[in-house]
Design a protein around this motif. Sequence first.
Motif, mmCIF file in Angstrom:
data_model
loop_
_atom_site.group_PDB
_atom_site.id
_atom_site.type_symbol
_atom_site.label_atom_id
_atom_site.label_comp_id
_atom_site.label_asym_id
_atom_site.label_seq_id
_atom_site.Cartn_x
_atom_site.Cartn_y
_atom_site.Cartn_z
ATOM 1 N N SER A 132 0.840 -1.198 0.000
ATOM 2 C CA SER A 132 0.000 0.000 0.000
ATOM 3 C C SER A 132 0.872 1.243 0.000
ATOM 4 C CB SER A 132 -0.900 0.026 1.243
ATOM 5 O OG SER A 132 -1.783 -1.055 1.211
ATOM 6 N N ALA B 277 -5.500 1.507 -5.185
ATOM 7 C CA ALA B 277 -4.466 1.854 -6.160
ATOM 8 C C ALA B 277 -3.734 3.125 -5.745
ATOM 9 C CB ALA B 277 -5.091 2.038 -7.538
ATOM 10 N N LEU B 278 -4.421 3.991 -5.016
ATOM 11 C CA LEU B 278 -3.798 5.242 -4.575
ATOM 12 C C LEU B 278 -3.044 5.067 -3.267
ATOM 13 C CD1 LEU B 278 -6.649 7.787 -5.324
ATOM 14 C CD2 LEU B 278 -4.636 7.267 -6.704
ATOM 15 N N GLY B 279 -3.071 3.861 -2.715
ATOM 16 C CA GLY B 279 -2.254 3.601 -1.534
ATOM 17 C C GLY B 279 -3.030 3.454 -0.246
ATOM 18 N N ARG C 99 -9.177 3.531 -4.473
ATOM 19 C CA ARG C 99 -8.519 3.941 -3.231
ATOM 20 C C ARG C 99 -7.295 3.074 -2.937
ATOM 21 N NH1 ARG C 99 -11.385 7.344 0.277
ATOM 22 N NH2 ARG C 99 -13.400 7.994 -0.542
ATOM 23 N N ASN D 11 1.314 4.123 -2.782
ATOM 24 C CA ASN D 11 1.039 5.485 -2.363
ATOM 25 C C ASN D 11 2.210 6.432 -2.636
ATOM 26 O OD1 ASN D 11 0.903 7.386 0.523
ATOM 27 N ND2 ASN D 11 -0.791 7.366 -0.930
#
Lengths: 256, 402
Positions: A99, B317-319, B315, A103
């Motif tokens: 994650s 994919a955005l971390g 969400r 990000n």
Amino acid sequence: MTTVLDDDTQPLEPWAPPATPVLDVRDLHKIYDDGVQQVRAVDGVDLLVERGEYVAIMGASGSGKSTMMNILGCLDVPTSGEYHLDGIDVASLGERQLSRVRNQDIGFVFQAFNLIPSMTARANVELPMMYAGVPLAERRERARAALEVVGLDQRANHRPNALSGGQQQRVAVARSLVNAPALILADEPTGNLDSRSTAEVLDIFDQLNGLGRTIVLITHEDEVAARAQRVVRMRDGRIVSDEWNEPRDAMSGAAR
Amino acid sequence: MSTLEIVRSALRGMNANKLRSVLTLLGVLIGVGSVILLVGVGQGSATAVADQIGALGSSTLTVRSGGVSSGALRYQNLTTTVSDALTTASQDGTAPSIDAVVPEVSTSGTVTYGTESTSATVIGTTASYFEATTADVAQGTGFTQNDVDTSRRVVVIGSELAETLFGTADPVGQSIVIGSTPYYVDGVLQTQDSSGIESSNSNVIMPITRAQQSISGYGDLSAILLKATSDDTVDTAKAEAASVLNSVFKLSSSSDASYTISSQTQLLSTQESTTSTFAAMLTAVACLSLIVGGIGVTNIMLVTVTERTREIGIRKALGATRGAILGQFLVEATLLSLLGGLLGVVAALIGSRFSILGIEPQIVGSSVVLALGVSIGIGVFFGGYPAARASRLRPVEALRHE
């Protein structure tokens, strides 16, 4: 120039020693097996991308380029092979660390924009920073700056459905660069856009690359690929050619 | 990602689909509100019965003529001889648990004051009536033993009757006509719980001697009221009274009694059990509505999460970590059901100010806690479970979801 783009300039110093490659992929495979038949979507790919490069991956649909992109973006896992992102072995990472990589190290631009419809352009751009734990005031400022880069600071409070396709994609680009990632991955970013919007988005990529951003972009349009420094062609899950585009080659010589 | 951020994005999620959020709220609101209110109605009716028992006096026993034994109705006249025997027994120590013996003749008559006229139950009794029952004199005085001995023409009237005849004027000292005889109003009884079986609010109470002389005649007594020395000695008093009555009526045992001794609480126990059945039924209906509300919430939460699987993919994919995704949906579900639950509590509190089916609802604390807990539990579980499942998907799978 804005703070967003200044963060990553250091590796571009001409006298710096050769930096770690941003992408280092070795013998990558992705095999879908539904019990009836085996589909080798990615079938033994080796790819090395250095910092500051602008690479276009081309191929017909079914050539495995999208699967390749999902693996590079840590959205999917390969069946076998090694993948080092900015020196880190992705296979060794746990769920939380993945994650964090998504990000911090990767900015993704999708063909379908993938903005969250209930949130304004600014809130969408702020989202990656929210997951990164950036304080609110700084988040506001950086989102504003990023939207300025893509020329949409005037439309910050509009929701995606009040923006044109080109504008939505520019918001998505702003969102991808806001955490200053090592790599911007764009999966057919102009696939849903008209020629004028395509030109706008590609101009922004040129500008970002000029500032030292590493960009890997998927396309099946020659005009789009022509804007990149390097074109990698795929067919049936393999790389069939890997060439440098002549005129733009000299421009990024410093990176190599 | 801070808690504040999670709450903020949850609020944004709720705001993004207002109609759905409002419907969810409504489902929880109705479920929680109806549980609390209906349990309150059940509780209110139980309390009303308890109040009636209290109003009648739980230490009072009533002796009436007639009894059933071996399937046959037996009957022996209840005369003043019987009440005298009981009085003697209570005084000479044979029946120590009996505090007072109150003979009663009861009939109905037309009561007139000026142009106002109404029919009322006329009770002839002794002065100890006012001590033995919960009928207290609010205005003026009750009559005395001397009034009984001299059969004076005095009455004490119920508050409702006083209002019918006199309106707002003071009835004490006025003269009313019952049948064709004038009587002086000595006092007015305090208003009693009107939901009681034997309300005395429209009764006329007068000395038994006068009632026999002018209205009922020298026949049998309607009933004999017995007052036990305390609430605890009611059963002993009943046994003592039975043995006195058996000897008076020359009966060998209570099993072929020609009389009935009933306690006031006994009269109400039937009603009480009816009430508790009623309350249980209400609670069942209420629980049903909570379940239906819960199913509504579950359905909406499932749809919400399924529909937003793509958003979850974006969400991720955005971390976003799994925890951040789960947190957002959990907080969203919890806020929705908590808000709905609290609104339900408020609605129930407002509803409880009105009388429902003639009953004043009484809010039961445990029902509030239970209804809120169940609704939040449903929200958290059925919002959390699909969200947890979706948050475990690989981003690419979630993104593919349309």
